[in-house]
Design a protein around this motif. Structure first.
Motif, PDB file in Angstrom:
ATOM      1  N   ASP A 113       1.015  -1.359  -0.084  1.00  0.00           N
ATOM      2  CA  ASP A 113       0.065   0.374   0.344  1.00  0.00           C
ATOM      3  C   ASP A 113       0.657   1.358  -0.046  1.00  0.00           C
ATOM      4  N   ASP A 114       1.672   0.956  -1.001  1.00  0.00           N
ATOM      5  CA  ASP A 114       2.604   2.212  -0.647  1.00  0.00           C
ATOM      6  C   ASP A 114       3.399   2.265   0.257  1.00  0.00           C
ATOM      7  N   ASP A 115       3.737   1.380   1.423  1.00  0.00           N
ATOM      8  CA  ASP A 115       4.704   1.452   2.782  1.00  0.00           C
ATOM      9  C   ASP A 115       5.872  -0.134   2.647  1.00  0.00           C
ATOM     10  N   LEU A 116       6.099  -0.958   1.868  1.00  0.00           N
ATOM     11  CA  LEU A 116       6.747  -1.400   1.764  1.00  0.00           C
ATOM     12  C   LEU A 116       7.902  -2.337   1.196  1.00  0.00           C
ATOM     13  N   THR A 117       8.748  -1.947   1.563  1.00  0.00           N
ATOM     14  CA  THR A 117      10.239  -1.763   0.786  1.00  0.00           C
ATOM     15  C   THR A 117      10.682  -3.653   1.398  1.00  0.00           C
ATOM     16  N   MET A 118      10.722  -3.945   0.257  1.00  0.00           N
ATOM     17  CA  MET A 118      11.607  -6.167   0.063  1.00  0.00           C
ATOM     18  C   MET A 118      13.270  -5.321  -0.111  1.00  0.00           C
ATOM     19  N   ILE A 119      13.850  -5.849   0.888  1.00  0.00           N
ATOM     20  CA  ILE A 119      15.031  -6.539   0.698  1.00  0.00           C
ATOM     21  C   ILE A 119      15.713  -7.647   0.884  1.00  0.00           C
ATOM     22  N   SER A 120      16.993  -7.685  -0.343  1.00  0.00           N
ATOM     23  CA  SER A 120      17.455  -9.456   0.165  1.00  0.00           C
ATOM     24  C   SER A 120      18.102  -9.721   0.490  1.00  0.00           C
ATOM     25  N   VAL A 121      18.319 -10.837   2.276  1.00  0.00           N
ATOM     26  CA  VAL A 121      19.359 -10.793   2.799  1.00  0.00           C
ATOM     27  C   VAL A 121      20.432 -11.954   2.461  1.00  0.00           C
ATOM     28  N   PRO A 122      21.477 -11.208   2.402  1.00  0.00           N
ATOM     29  CA  PRO A 122      22.369 -13.031   2.015  1.00  0.00           C
ATOM     30  C   PRO A 122      21.846 -14.075   3.542  1.00  0.00           C
ATOM     31  N   GLN A 123      21.623 -15.404   3.078  1.00  0.00           N
ATOM     32  CA  GLN A 123      22.037 -15.883   4.547  1.00  0.00           C
ATOM     33  C   GLN A 123      22.548 -16.039   5.538  1.00  0.00           C
ATOM     34  N   THR A 146       9.959   1.860  11.740  1.00  0.00           N
ATOM     35  CA  THR A 146       9.737   1.006  10.816  1.00  0.00           C
ATOM     36  C   THR A 146       8.841  -0.499  12.012  1.00  0.00           C
ATOM     37  N   LEU A 147       8.078  -1.469  11.058  1.00  0.00           N
ATOM     38  CA  LEU A 147       8.137  -2.820  10.908  1.00  0.00           C
ATOM     39  C   LEU A 147       8.893  -3.553  10.562  1.00  0.00           C
ATOM     40  N   ALA A 167      10.893  -7.823   4.733  1.00  0.00           N
ATOM     41  CA  ALA A 167       9.912  -6.629   4.740  1.00  0.00           C
ATOM     42  C   ALA A 167      10.355  -6.145   5.377  1.00  0.00           C
ATOM     43  N   ILE A 168      10.141  -4.136   5.149  1.00  0.00           N
ATOM     44  CA  ILE A 168      10.288  -3.415   6.184  1.00  0.00           C
ATOM     45  C   ILE A 168       9.245  -2.178   5.734  1.00  0.00           C
ATOM     46  N   PHE A 169       8.196  -2.065   6.572  1.00  0.00           N
ATOM     47  CA  PHE A 169       6.970  -1.907   6.195  1.00  0.00           C
ATOM     48  C   PHE A 169       6.970  -0.020   7.207  1.00  0.00           C
ATOM     49  N   GLY A 170       6.547   1.157   6.276  1.00  0.00           N
ATOM     50  CA  GLY A 170       6.619   2.489   7.235  1.00  0.00           C
ATOM     51  C   GLY A 170       6.231   4.045   6.138  1.00  0.00           C
ATOM     52  N   ARG A 175      11.711   3.868   5.992  1.00  0.00           N
ATOM     53  CA  ARG A 175      12.251   2.689   5.132  1.00  0.00           C
ATOM     54  C   ARG A 175      12.786   2.582   4.484  1.00  0.00           C
ATOM     55  N   ARG A 176      13.899   3.774   4.473  1.00  0.00           N
ATOM     56  CA  ARG A 176      15.037   4.134   3.490  1.00  0.00           C
ATOM     57  C   ARG A 176      16.393   3.950   4.501  1.00  0.00           C
ATOM     58  N   GLY A 177      15.759   4.926   5.909  1.00  0.00           N
ATOM     59  CA  GLY A 177      16.468   4.080   6.756  1.00  0.00           C
ATOM     60  C   GLY A 177      16.951   3.037   7.845  1.00  0.00           C
ATOM     61  N   ALA A 178      16.064   2.571   7.835  1.00  0.00           N
ATOM     62  CA  ALA A 178      15.976   0.977   7.821  1.00  0.00           C
ATOM     63  C   ALA A 178      16.555   0.261   7.082  1.00  0.00           C
ATOM     64  N   GLU A 179      16.544   0.087   5.488  1.00  0.00           N
ATOM     65  CA  GLU A 179      17.006  -0.470   4.642  1.00  0.00           C
ATOM     66  C   GLU A 179      18.933  -0.129   4.236  1.00  0.00           C
ATOM     67  N   LEU A 180      19.208   0.818   4.435  1.00  0.00           N
ATOM     68  CA  LEU A 180      20.481   1.762   4.876  1.00  0.00           C
ATOM     69  C   LEU A 180      20.681   0.791   6.211  1.00  0.00           C
TER      70      LEU A 180
END
Length: 189
Positions: A113-123, A146-147, A167-170, A175-180
Protein backbone atom coordinates in the motif's frame (compact mmCIF):
# COMPACT_ATOMS: atom_id res chain seq x y z
CA UNK A 1 6.91 55.77 23.95
CA UNK A 2 5.84 56.40 20.36
CA UNK A 3 7.84 53.38 19.27
CA UNK A 4 5.95 51.12 21.65
CA UNK A 5 2.60 52.44 20.45
CA UNK A 6 3.60 51.80 16.86
CA UNK A 7 4.53 48.15 17.60
CA UNK A 8 1.22 47.62 19.38
CA UNK A 9 -0.77 48.90 16.45
CA UNK A 10 1.24 46.70 14.11
CA UNK A 11 0.39 43.56 16.08
CA UNK A 12 -3.27 44.56 16.18
CA UNK A 13 -3.40 45.09 12.43
CA UNK A 14 -2.38 41.44 11.85
CA UNK A 15 -5.09 40.14 14.13
CA UNK A 16 -8.16 42.17 13.01
CA UNK A 17 -10.32 39.78 14.98
CA UNK A 18 -10.19 37.20 12.15
CA UNK A 19 -8.18 34.61 14.05
CA UNK A 20 -9.82 31.23 14.32
CA UNK A 21 -10.14 29.54 17.66
CA UNK A 22 -7.58 26.72 17.94
CA UNK A 23 -10.35 24.40 19.08
CA UNK A 24 -12.53 25.00 16.06
CA UNK A 25 -14.31 21.92 14.72
CA UNK A 26 -12.73 22.26 11.27
CA UNK A 27 -9.27 21.44 12.67
CA UNK A 28 -10.33 18.30 14.53
CA UNK A 29 -12.62 17.08 11.77
CA UNK A 30 -12.12 13.42 10.93
CA UNK A 31 -11.78 12.30 7.29
CA UNK A 32 -14.87 11.06 5.47
CA UNK A 33 -13.58 7.49 5.35
CA UNK A 34 -12.80 7.43 9.10
CA UNK A 35 -14.13 4.27 10.67
CA UNK A 36 -13.60 1.42 13.06
CA UNK A 37 -12.60 -2.16 12.18
CA UNK A 38 -12.61 -4.98 14.68
CA UNK A 39 -10.73 -8.26 14.64
CA UNK A 40 -11.50 -11.27 16.80
CA UNK A 41 -8.21 -12.73 18.03
CA UNK A 42 -7.01 -15.58 20.24
CA UNK A 43 -5.52 -15.22 23.69
CA UNK A 44 -2.02 -16.02 22.37
CA UNK A 45 -2.42 -13.51 19.52
CA UNK A 46 -3.52 -10.86 22.03
CA UNK A 47 -0.34 -11.38 24.05
CA UNK A 48 1.77 -11.17 20.89
CA UNK A 49 -0.01 -8.03 19.60
CA UNK A 50 0.31 -6.35 22.99
CA UNK A 51 3.99 -7.19 23.39
CA UNK A 52 6.11 -6.50 26.43
CA UNK A 53 4.52 -3.57 28.26
CA UNK A 54 2.28 -2.78 25.26
CA UNK A 55 5.28 -1.91 23.06
CA UNK A 56 4.25 -3.95 20.01
CA UNK A 57 0.74 -2.49 19.96
CA UNK A 58 2.21 0.99 20.30
CA UNK A 59 4.71 0.32 17.50
CA UNK A 60 1.97 -0.93 15.13
CA UNK A 61 -0.08 2.14 15.98
CA UNK A 62 2.84 4.52 15.31
CA UNK A 63 3.91 2.90 12.04
CA UNK A 64 0.35 2.67 10.64
CA UNK A 65 -1.00 5.92 12.10
CA UNK A 66 -4.11 4.12 13.41
CA UNK A 67 -5.57 4.17 16.89
CA UNK A 68 -5.47 0.61 18.22
CA UNK A 69 -7.33 -0.65 21.25
CA UNK A 70 -7.05 -4.22 22.55
CA UNK A 71 -9.93 -5.48 24.67
CA UNK A 72 -8.23 -8.40 26.42
CA UNK A 73 -11.34 -9.69 28.15
CA UNK A 74 -13.32 -9.99 24.90
CA UNK A 75 -10.24 -10.74 22.75
CA UNK A 76 -11.19 -8.01 20.29
CA UNK A 77 -8.77 -5.71 18.53
CA UNK A 78 -10.30 -2.38 17.54
CA UNK A 79 -8.59 -0.29 14.85
CA UNK A 80 -9.69 3.32 14.22
CA UNK A 81 -8.67 5.67 11.43
CA UNK A 82 -9.14 6.37 7.72
CA UNK A 83 -9.63 3.36 5.43
CA UNK A 84 -6.04 3.05 4.13
CA UNK A 85 -4.57 3.45 7.60
CA UNK A 86 -6.93 0.80 9.02
CA UNK A 87 -5.98 -1.58 6.22
CA UNK A 88 -2.28 -1.05 6.96
CA UNK A 89 -2.79 -1.57 10.70
CA UNK A 90 -4.71 -4.82 10.07
CA UNK A 91 -1.94 -6.01 7.75
CA UNK A 92 0.71 -5.23 10.40
CA UNK A 93 -1.30 -6.99 13.11
CA UNK A 94 -1.72 -10.03 10.86
CA UNK A 95 2.06 -10.07 10.22
CA UNK A 96 2.81 -9.96 13.95
CA UNK A 97 0.33 -12.76 14.62
CA UNK A 98 1.65 -14.88 11.72
CA UNK A 99 5.17 -14.46 13.06
CA UNK A 100 4.12 -16.31 16.22
CA UNK A 101 3.14 -19.50 14.39
CA UNK A 102 5.53 -19.57 11.43
CA UNK A 103 6.83 -17.52 8.53
CA UNK A 104 5.07 -14.33 7.50
CA UNK A 105 3.82 -14.53 3.93
CA UNK A 106 4.10 -11.27 1.98
CA UNK A 107 3.05 -10.74 -1.62
CA UNK A 108 4.14 -7.59 -3.45
CA UNK A 109 0.79 -7.25 -5.21
CA UNK A 110 -1.45 -7.73 -2.20
CA UNK A 111 0.57 -6.20 0.64
CA UNK A 112 2.07 -3.09 -0.93
CA UNK A 113 0.00 0.00 0.00
CA UNK A 114 2.96 2.27 -0.81
CA UNK A 115 4.38 1.26 2.57
CA UNK A 116 6.55 -1.75 1.68
CA UNK A 117 10.21 -2.21 0.80
CA UNK A 118 11.58 -5.70 0.22
CA UNK A 119 15.31 -6.39 0.45
CA UNK A 120 17.27 -9.60 0.03
CA UNK A 121 19.55 -10.54 2.90
CA UNK A 122 22.19 -13.21 2.26
CA UNK A 123 21.49 -16.38 4.27
CA UNK A 124 24.82 -16.13 6.13
CA UNK A 125 23.94 -12.60 7.37
CA UNK A 126 20.33 -13.27 8.50
CA UNK A 127 21.31 -14.15 12.08
CA UNK A 128 23.60 -11.14 12.31
CA UNK A 129 20.88 -8.79 11.00
CA UNK A 130 18.28 -10.28 13.33
CA UNK A 131 20.53 -10.10 16.37
CA UNK A 132 20.20 -12.00 19.61
CA UNK A 133 16.48 -12.61 20.26
CA UNK A 134 15.68 -10.18 17.42
CA UNK A 135 17.17 -7.22 19.27
CA UNK A 136 19.05 -5.70 16.33
CA UNK A 137 15.91 -5.62 14.13
CA UNK A 138 13.85 -4.19 17.02
CA UNK A 139 16.45 -1.47 17.56
CA UNK A 140 16.24 -0.46 13.90
CA UNK A 141 12.42 -0.52 14.07
CA UNK A 142 12.44 1.83 17.04
CA UNK A 143 15.04 4.16 15.54
CA UNK A 144 13.30 4.48 12.17
CA UNK A 145 9.64 3.93 13.20
CA UNK A 146 9.24 0.88 10.96
CA UNK A 147 7.96 -2.66 11.22
CA UNK A 148 10.17 -5.44 9.78
CA UNK A 149 9.68 -9.16 9.13
CA UNK A 150 11.73 -11.87 7.51
CA UNK A 151 9.18 -13.50 5.27
CA UNK A 152 8.23 -15.83 2.49
CA UNK A 153 7.44 -14.05 -0.73
CA UNK A 154 4.61 -15.28 -2.94
CA UNK A 155 4.60 -18.67 -1.17
CA UNK A 156 8.20 -19.48 -2.13
CA UNK A 157 8.86 -22.33 0.30
CA UNK A 158 10.83 -25.50 -0.21
CA UNK A 159 14.39 -25.38 -1.47
CA UNK A 160 17.21 -23.93 0.60
CA UNK A 161 17.58 -20.30 -0.37
CA UNK A 162 20.72 -18.21 -0.72
CA UNK A 163 18.78 -15.12 0.39
CA UNK A 164 15.97 -14.34 2.80
CA UNK A 165 13.51 -11.55 2.05
CA UNK A 166 13.11 -8.82 4.64
CA UNK A 167 9.90 -6.80 4.45
CA UNK A 168 10.14 -3.25 5.81
CA UNK A 169 6.88 -1.36 6.42
CA UNK A 170 6.60 2.38 7.12
CA UNK A 171 6.97 5.77 5.45
CA UNK A 172 9.39 6.15 2.54
CA UNK A 173 11.99 8.00 4.64
CA UNK A 174 11.72 5.51 7.50
CA UNK A 175 12.02 2.51 5.17
CA UNK A 176 15.10 3.98 3.47
CA UNK A 177 16.80 4.62 6.81
CA UNK A 178 16.06 1.10 8.05
CA UNK A 179 17.15 -0.37 4.71
CA UNK A 180 20.51 1.43 4.87
CA UNK A 181 21.05 0.25 8.44
CA UNK A 182 20.30 -3.38 7.46
CA UNK A 183 22.51 -3.18 4.36
CA UNK A 184 25.32 -1.75 6.48
CA UNK A 185 24.99 -4.71 8.87
CA UNK A 186 25.03 -7.13 5.91
CA UNK A 187 28.15 -5.44 4.56
CA UNK A 188 29.81 -5.64 7.99
CA UNK A 189 29.09 -9.37 8.15
Amino acid sequence: MPLRERSKSRSRSHDNGNRKDSRSPSRNKKPEDYGVDTMKITDDDAAFILGKGGKTKEKISKVSGAEIELFERDLILEIRGPKLIRRRAKKYCKGVMDQRTGPVNVTQDHDDDDDLTMISVPQEAVGFVTGRAGNFLRTIEEEWNTLMFFCEVDGSRGRVKDYEKLAIFGTVRARRGAELKVLSAVETK
